[in-house]
Design an enzyme around this catalytic site. Structure first.
Site, mmCIF file in Angstrom:
data_model
loop_
_atom_site.group_PDB
_atom_site.id
_atom_site.type_symbol
_atom_site.label_atom_id
_atom_site.label_comp_id
_atom_site.label_asym_id
_atom_site.label_seq_id
_atom_site.Cartn_x
_atom_site.Cartn_y
_atom_site.Cartn_z
ATOM 1 N N PHE A 1 27.093 97.496 -10.416
ATOM 2 C CA PHE A 1 27.657 97.539 -9.069
ATOM 3 C C PHE A 1 27.067 98.737 -8.352
ATOM 4 O O PHE A 1 27.232 99.878 -8.796
ATOM 5 C CB PHE A 1 29.183 97.628 -9.110
ATOM 6 C CG PHE A 1 29.815 97.293 -7.777
ATOM 7 C CD1 PHE A 1 30.320 96.027 -7.539
ATOM 8 C CD2 PHE A 1 29.865 98.243 -6.763
ATOM 9 C CE1 PHE A 1 30.876 95.705 -6.304
ATOM 10 C CE2 PHE A 1 30.420 97.933 -5.519
ATOM 11 C CZ PHE A 1 30.931 96.658 -5.296
ATOM 12 N N PRO B 1 22.262 108.104 -2.439
ATOM 13 C CA PRO B 1 21.889 109.526 -2.486
ATOM 14 C C PRO B 1 22.803 110.385 -1.604
ATOM 15 O O PRO B 1 23.117 111.511 -1.944
ATOM 16 C CB PRO B 1 20.450 109.526 -1.976
ATOM 17 C CG PRO B 1 19.923 108.174 -2.362
ATOM 18 C CD PRO B 1 21.096 107.239 -2.249
ATOM 19 N N SER C 1 32.089 108.135 -2.438
ATOM 20 C CA SER C 1 33.419 107.703 -2.003
ATOM 21 C C SER C 1 33.479 107.582 -0.481
ATOM 22 O O SER C 1 34.378 106.963 0.083
ATOM 23 C CB SER C 1 34.473 108.710 -2.472
ATOM 24 O OG SER C 1 34.285 109.000 -3.830
ATOM 25 N N GLU D 1 33.568 107.074 -11.446
ATOM 26 C CA GLU D 1 34.664 106.209 -10.979
ATOM 27 C C GLU D 1 35.818 107.015 -10.366
ATOM 28 O O GLU D 1 36.987 106.764 -10.625
ATOM 29 C CB GLU D 1 35.146 105.272 -12.094
ATOM 30 C CG GLU D 1 34.019 104.332 -12.522
ATOM 31 C CD GLU D 1 34.489 103.055 -13.199
ATOM 32 O OE1 GLU D 1 35.582 102.564 -12.883
ATOM 33 O OE2 GLU D 1 33.728 102.546 -14.029
#
Lengths: 388, 266
Positions: A123, A128, A132, A369
């Site tokens: 995914f 770069p 988030s 994550e």
């Protein structure tokens, strides 16, 4: 009230442990040293049904729960964090978005191989200059006739360049909203699409046997039907899959802590200094006791979060529990690997023992994550604080 | 579609070699452990039966004789994919020797066969605890069935089973009519791990428990007292002593050779 996993989950844990110790543990140090991604082991994990634990039976899955996936990730992660993250990302980032948002045709095309471990999917969200921060997404997809033409770059994409990677789902700007913010959509890009280049793998601090690459897109063309889910919902769709991912990363951290505790207990009982096992010394014994507290607390938070998710509790409650579990377990994993390295002394600093590898592998858990800072933001917001 | 043919796999619950072990009685080599498992050598027999089932037209039943904990061996086989289990359990069976075991298993096979037929009996090549390798032969003798042992390859065509047996001097291909008793080696396949789906499915699979009364066997015919070869004494191997350190002061080689000669190594 019950704090126990079911008998079946425990039976499954025993199977995955046996598998991990026989098929992964003996080779983990070499894969790490040689930065080798063992595709054949992915296939074996697939045969064991690990990639399909939470997928429906019609795609070859088990229709199991998130707790069973956590058990698998914890046990694989207990012997090798690289293969643990390979499993976590394959399910959480590869399979889940297609499972949740894919059309029947997309699911039929991609899921059977992904679920069987014959293929992997990545995914691509991070760029770069955007992680988030979705608004900063630069990658662009323009509709030309019946094709999306994609230009841009993605960063740190797990399972994106292995010999069996079949596709990568990416987020891209597909237009502009009335308030001038970008419209972000998700698009499935098959491996081998002209203009889609998988750049050489990163030289990472840890997770050496995990497949991670930068990706570039230069006029890469995919059919219009490769749009995943709703146009303009690419980012919110991604966020919706993140809670499960946080719980799964917490399980990976639990695996690292469990390994540290086991190795430290054994070593502190065997290693002699000043004529006695070093575990005789409170300075060592207390640190090992702390490892046990880290393991127990992290494991409880992780499986409680999974249980909330599996019992269909409200999303806000699951989200909060997931952030708490991820923050706590990954913080503990970094501490635990540091403590274990200290217990092993000089031997913890050389690669003859797995402790050093766990020490290098742990740090990313606090980053990937959703960083620890992001988890704190989520938790504070969950408490009703107007945090920025 | 024709009724599936039935294969019965006979398996044993054995002590986990990695766990703590102690003898159950002063006069028996029955080993008591905290944890036991499906004998690894029997996993090959289960796997072979499952492969047959996957080729179509076979139903796999697994039977074991042993105390309550032995149910774990059946459960493991069901998790791997077997269809049903039979647990032969009776207080009076404690301490039964191989002859007694074969008598009980033979009675169980007859009952199984009476209830729906039995086309093939599969066993591992030996148990991992006692390691006698005699049960398949004893069972075949009692049932009046052909026995083909130590199969490293197995195929079934019609009413014929064909196996390959590798020995040090030759590779034999042996055919037998069915039903037959076949024991398989650890070279025949690679046993699968149970999947999560298999573990969940195993919960719903039928396991039948048979007592000696169900099999028409008198308690006096089995058990420790009926054993043909009683164990007169059992003692643990003494712990390994300290090694001998030879310091090489120029005569080390001689001292080493003398030590090895004294221990009859050379």
């Amino acid at each position: 009230m019950s704090f126990a996993l079911s008998e079946e989950h425990e039976a499954f844990r025993a199977v995955v442990r046996e598998f991990a110790e026989a098929e992964i543990a003996p080779h983990a140090a070499r894969w790490d040293r040689e930065h080798h991604f063992p595709v054949e082991v992915v296939a074996r994990m697939g045969e064991l049904g690990l990639f399909g634990l939470t997928a429906p039976e019609r795609f070859g899955g088990s229709g199991g729960d998130l707790a069973s996936l956590c058990v698998a990730i914890e046990e694989i992660g207990r012997v090798d964090q690289s293969m643990g993250i390979t499993l976590e990302a394959a399910v959480g980032l590869g399979i889940n978005p297609i499972l949740r948002f894919g059309t029947e045709a997309q699911q039929q095309r991609w899921l059977p191989d992904l679920v069987a471990g014959r293929a992997l999917a990545g995914f691509g969200l991070t760029e770069p200059e955007a992680g988030s921060d979705a608004g900063a997404t630069r990658t662009r997809a323009v509709l030309e006739a019946d094709e999306w033409v994609i230009d841009g770059a993605k960063q740190f994409i797990t399972n994106s360049g292995s010999a069996i990677t079949s596709c990568v789902t990416i987020t891209a700007r597909t237009g502009e909203l009335p308030d001038a913010s970008p419209e972000i959509s998700a698009i499935i890009v098959p491996s081998g699409t002209p203009g889609f280049t998988v750049e050489p793998a990163y030289d990472k601090l840890g997770w050496h046997a995990s497949d991670t690459h930068p990706l570039t897109f230069a006029g890469a063309r995919v059919p219009v039907g490769n749009l995943l889910g709703e146009r303009g919902k690419g980012f919110s769709q991604f966020l919706a899959t993140l809670d499960d991912g946080r719980i799964a990363i917490a399980a990976l951290a639990v695996g690292a802590i469990a390994a540290c505790l086991e190795m430290s207990v054994r070593y502190a009982g065997e290693r002699v200094a000043f004529g006695v096992p070093i575990g005789t010394k409170q300075g060592v014994a207390f640190q090992v006791a702390d490892l046990h507290v880290m393991l127990e607390s992290s494991r409880l938070l992780t499986y409680r979060a999974a249980w909330l998710r599996d019992s269909g509790r409200p999303r806000a409650e699951v989200k909060q529990a997931a952030a708490v579990a991820k923050l706590h377990a990954t913080t503990c994993a970094v501490s635990a690997t540091r403590v274990a390295t200290q217990v092993f002394g000089g031997y913890g600093f050389i690669e003859d023992y797995p402790v050093a590898r766990f020490y290098r592998d742990a740090k990313i858990l606090e980053i990937g994550e959703g960083t620890s800072e992001v988890q704190r933001v989520l938790i504070a917001r969950g408490l009703g604080l107007p945090v920025e | 579609m024709a009724e599936p043919r039935r294969v019965l796999v006979l398996v044993k619950y054995v002590p986990d070699a990695a766990g703590e072990r102690s003898f159950a009685d002063a006069d028996s080599t029955t080993v008591r452990t905290t944890e036991g498992l499906l004998s690894e050598l029997d996993e090959y027999a289960v796997e072979e039966a499952l492969s047959l089932a996957e080729s179509g037209g076979w139903e796999v039943t697994v039977a074991t004789m042993g105390p309550e904990q032995a149910g774990a061996a059946i459960r493991k086989a069901l998790q791997m994919g077997a269809d049903a289990g039979i647990h032969i359990s009776d207080e009076a069976l404690h301490g039964t020797d191989a002859l007694g075991t074969s008598a009980v298993l033979a009675a169980a096979v007859r009952k199984f066969s009476d209830e729906g037929g039995c086309d093939l009996l599969l066993c591992g090549m030996a148990s991992t605890d006692a390691g006698m390798s005699v049960i398949p032969a004893m069972l075949a003798e009692r049932l009046g069935l052909p026995q083909v042992s130590f199969a490293s390859q197995l195929s079934v065509e019609g009413d014929t089973v064909r196996i390959r047996r590798d020995s040090e001097t030759a590779t034999e291909t042996i055919e037998s009519r069915l039903p037959a008793v076949v024991s398989v080696t650890d070279q025949i396949n690679e046993p699968r791990y149970p999947s999560f789906k298999g573990i969940m499915a195993a919960k719903k699979k039928p396991v039948t428990t048979w007592s000696l009364a169900d099999l028409g066997i008198e308690p006096a015919e089995v058990g420790l007292a009926a054993s043909w070869s009683p164990v007169t004494e059992v003692s643990k191997r003494p712990p390994r002593g300290q090694g001998t350190i030879i310091t090489d002061d120029g005569e080390g080689g001689v001292a080493l050779a003398e030590f090895l000669a004294a221990e009859k190594f050379i």
